[in-house]
Design an enzyme around this catalytic site. Structure first.
Site, PDB file in Angstrom:
ATOM      1  N   LYS A 197      -5.448   6.457  10.570  1.00  0.00           N
ATOM      2  CA  LYS A 197      -5.294   7.539   9.440  1.00  0.00           C
ATOM      3  C   LYS A 197      -4.278   7.146   8.318  1.00  0.00           C
ATOM      4  CE  LYS A 197      -4.801  12.132  10.881  1.00  0.00           C
ATOM      5  NZ  LYS A 197      -3.900  13.106  11.589  1.00  0.00           N
TER       6      LYS A 197
ATOM      7  N   TYR B 177       8.346  18.588  12.417  1.00  0.00           N
ATOM      8  CA  TYR B 177       7.019  18.780  13.174  1.00  0.00           C
ATOM      9  C   TYR B 177       6.781  20.154  13.993  1.00  0.00           C
ATOM     10  CZ  TYR B 177       7.156  13.610  12.797  1.00  0.00           C
ATOM     11  OH  TYR B 177       6.718  12.355  12.373  1.00  0.00           O
TER      12      TYR B 177
ATOM     13  N   HIS C  38       1.101  -1.193   0.059  1.00  0.00           N
ATOM     14  CA  HIS C  38      -0.249   0.018   0.076  1.00  0.00           C
ATOM     15  C   HIS C  38       0.893   1.213   0.052  1.00  0.00           C
ATOM     16  CE1 HIS C  38      -3.167  -2.880   0.629  1.00  0.00           C
ATOM     17  NE2 HIS C  38      -3.176  -2.923   1.980  1.00  0.00           N
TER      18      HIS C  38
END
Ligand code: BG6
Length: 481
Positions: free
Chosen positions: A340, A477, A237
């Site tokens: 998610k 981040y 994936h």
């Protein structure tokens, strides 16, 4: 021609995948009049089942509305079921006779869906080829992963399939290719001048592709322990998403032009090394509820000393003119803090920043699920008398913008594609070959040297080492996740 009869054969009809995904998908396609008429369906598995019993098994997943009842009856009237062994020729002969009766001897096109464990792939495909192919129409075969467990076993399977079928008859499912936002990647990239012309190492700092699930093995421990998260999610994936993000523009939207480009970019990726990976395995959370209390090793179907990773992060490099030096970080895990799947394209710092270094990086975020969205993080002046600035988004959340659109499930699109003969969203054998080339050495190293995964608590973000490695690879981040 929509009047050609079709038959859809489901091997493994009594199993989990069939009841949770395949029968429901066939029903939704039937309900929405998307299948050619007539289409008949035939299940095949070892256990003896009546259509009534099959229907009862599937029912909880079918989402039938009260007003659809008549149609639902009609759907089940087109079904047959045959019980038999996967290696028994005589059972396949009986199956074929049943198919002919179901088709009224009409020379229907046939689709064979193998919702089966890999141990029986070979026998079943041989039997299909020798006994069950459509005599005058076409025949197509849909297969699900695992496509082998490393380069050697996968090649063996590919060679076997190639000895029986043409590549045009083989539909290897990677259901992520059926998801709305994954299919949108080509449009986003190649139909937008502004994105297309910044899609390179001069502008992009790093790319982070994340898959998270908030649950553990949920009774699939037996399968999972043999494969692990790298084979379960990353090698297929996430790598498929990466290839769509990174490939060059295909010469057209023809399936093989697209797949040629995917193969090309995969060929530019050196095999992953252990240094570029962080591996984790979840442990129970004493404060958690239900499944969260249990660690991976508490699953009775998992061996007590298993080193199988349930979390993995790997940093891939693409050695070509567009991407040299841009880390592609793939991260996936079970038993994490949320569900998610998201792609984050992080742009570089603004050179010569006049805002005292306060300009945060732009980021294009493609949220695959839950809640399809595309948003672009950017800086603006805070509204009002101030001259401060803040980060905000240009936000295309589908739920707001496309309120009335029906977004089909990935399997709906993919199964329909098989009826239509479109292989655009299926994995070609050379793509698979490249995917295994990239992952086999590190998988073998992990297994041969018994690398211990880092424990992380069920329901958290996973090992902190992964965040650290992400930061070291040019992804910022900004203090929040
Ligand atoms: C499957 C994996 O391929 O994908 C599962 O085998 C995983 O382990 C699933 O849960 C996730 O799919 P989705 O569509 O729910 O994100």
């Amino acid at each position: 021609d929509s009047h050609v009869p079709h038959t859809f054969v489901i091997f493994g009809a009594s199993g989990d995948l069939a009841k949770k995904k395949i029968y429901p998908t066939l029903w939704w396609l039937f309900r929405d009049n998307l299948l050619p008429k007539p289409t008949n369906f035939c299940g095949y598995a070892r256990s003896k089942l009546s259509i009534e019993e099959l229907r009862t098994k599937c029912h909880p997943y079918m989402k039938v509305q009260p007003h659809e009842q008549a149609k639902y009856e009609e759907f089940w009237q087109c079904h047959a079921y045959a019980a038999g062994g996967y290696d028994k020729r005589s059972d396949f002969v009986a199956l074929n006779e049943q198919l002919e009766r179901l088709e009224n001897h009409s020379n229907s096109n046939r689709i064979f869906y193998l919702a089966l464990p890999p141990s029986v792939f070979e026998q079943v495909t041989v039997n299909i080829k020798e006994i069950c192919l459509s005599q005058r129409g076409w025949s197509r075969v849909i297969i699900e992963k695992p496509f082998g467990r490393d380069d050697v076993t996968s090649k063996k399977l590919s060679d076997h399939l190639a000895s029986l079928f043409h590549e045009e008859q083989l539909y290897r499912i990677d259901h992520y290719l059926g998801k709305e936002m994954v299919q949108n990647l080509m449009t986003i990239r190649f139909a937008n001048k502004i994105l297309n012309s910044t899609w390179n190492r001069e502008n992009i700092a790093s790319v982070l592709i994340t898959f998270k699930e908030p649950f553990g093995t949920q009774g699939r421990g037996g399968y999972f322990d043999e494969f692990g998260i790298i084979r379960d999610v990353m090698q297929n994936h996430l790598l498929q998403i990466l290839s769509l993000v990174a490939m060059e523009k295909p010469t057209s939207c023809q399936p093989d032009d697209i797949r040629d480009e995917k193969v090309k970019v995969l060929k530019s990726i050196p095999a992953l090394t252990l240094d570029d990976m962080v591996l984790g395995q979840y442990v129970g959370n004493p404060e958690g509820e239900g499944e969260a209390r249990e660690g991976y090793l508490d699953d009775p179907t998992v061996s007590n000393d298993s080193n199988t990773p349930t979390f993995a992060q790997g940093v891939l490099r693409i050695n070509n003119e567009r991407w040299e030096g841009v880390p592609f970080i793939l991260r996936c895990g079970k038993a994490l803090n949320e569900r998610k799947a998201v792609v984050r394209i992080q742009y570089r710092d603004v050179p010569g920043d006049i805002f005292e270094g306060n300009s945060k990086r732009n980021e294009l975020v493609i949220r695959v699920q839950p809640g399809e969205a595309l948003y672009f993080k950017m800086m603006t002046k805070s509204p009002g008398i101030t001259f401060d600035m803040e980060e905000t988004e240009l936000d295309l959340t589908y739920e707001h913008r496309y309120k009335d659109s029906y977004l089909p499930d990935a399997y709906e699109r993919l199964i329909l594609d098989v009826f239509c003969g479109s292989q655009m969203h299926f994995v070609r054998s050379d793509e698979l070959h490249e995917a295994w080339r990239i992952f086999t050495p590190v998988l073998h190293e992990i297994e041969n040297t018994k690398v211990k995964p880092i424990p992380y608590v069920f329901g958290t973000r996973g090992p902190k080492e992964a965040d650290q490695k992400t930061s070291e690879n040019n992804f910022k981040y900004y203090g929040s996740y």
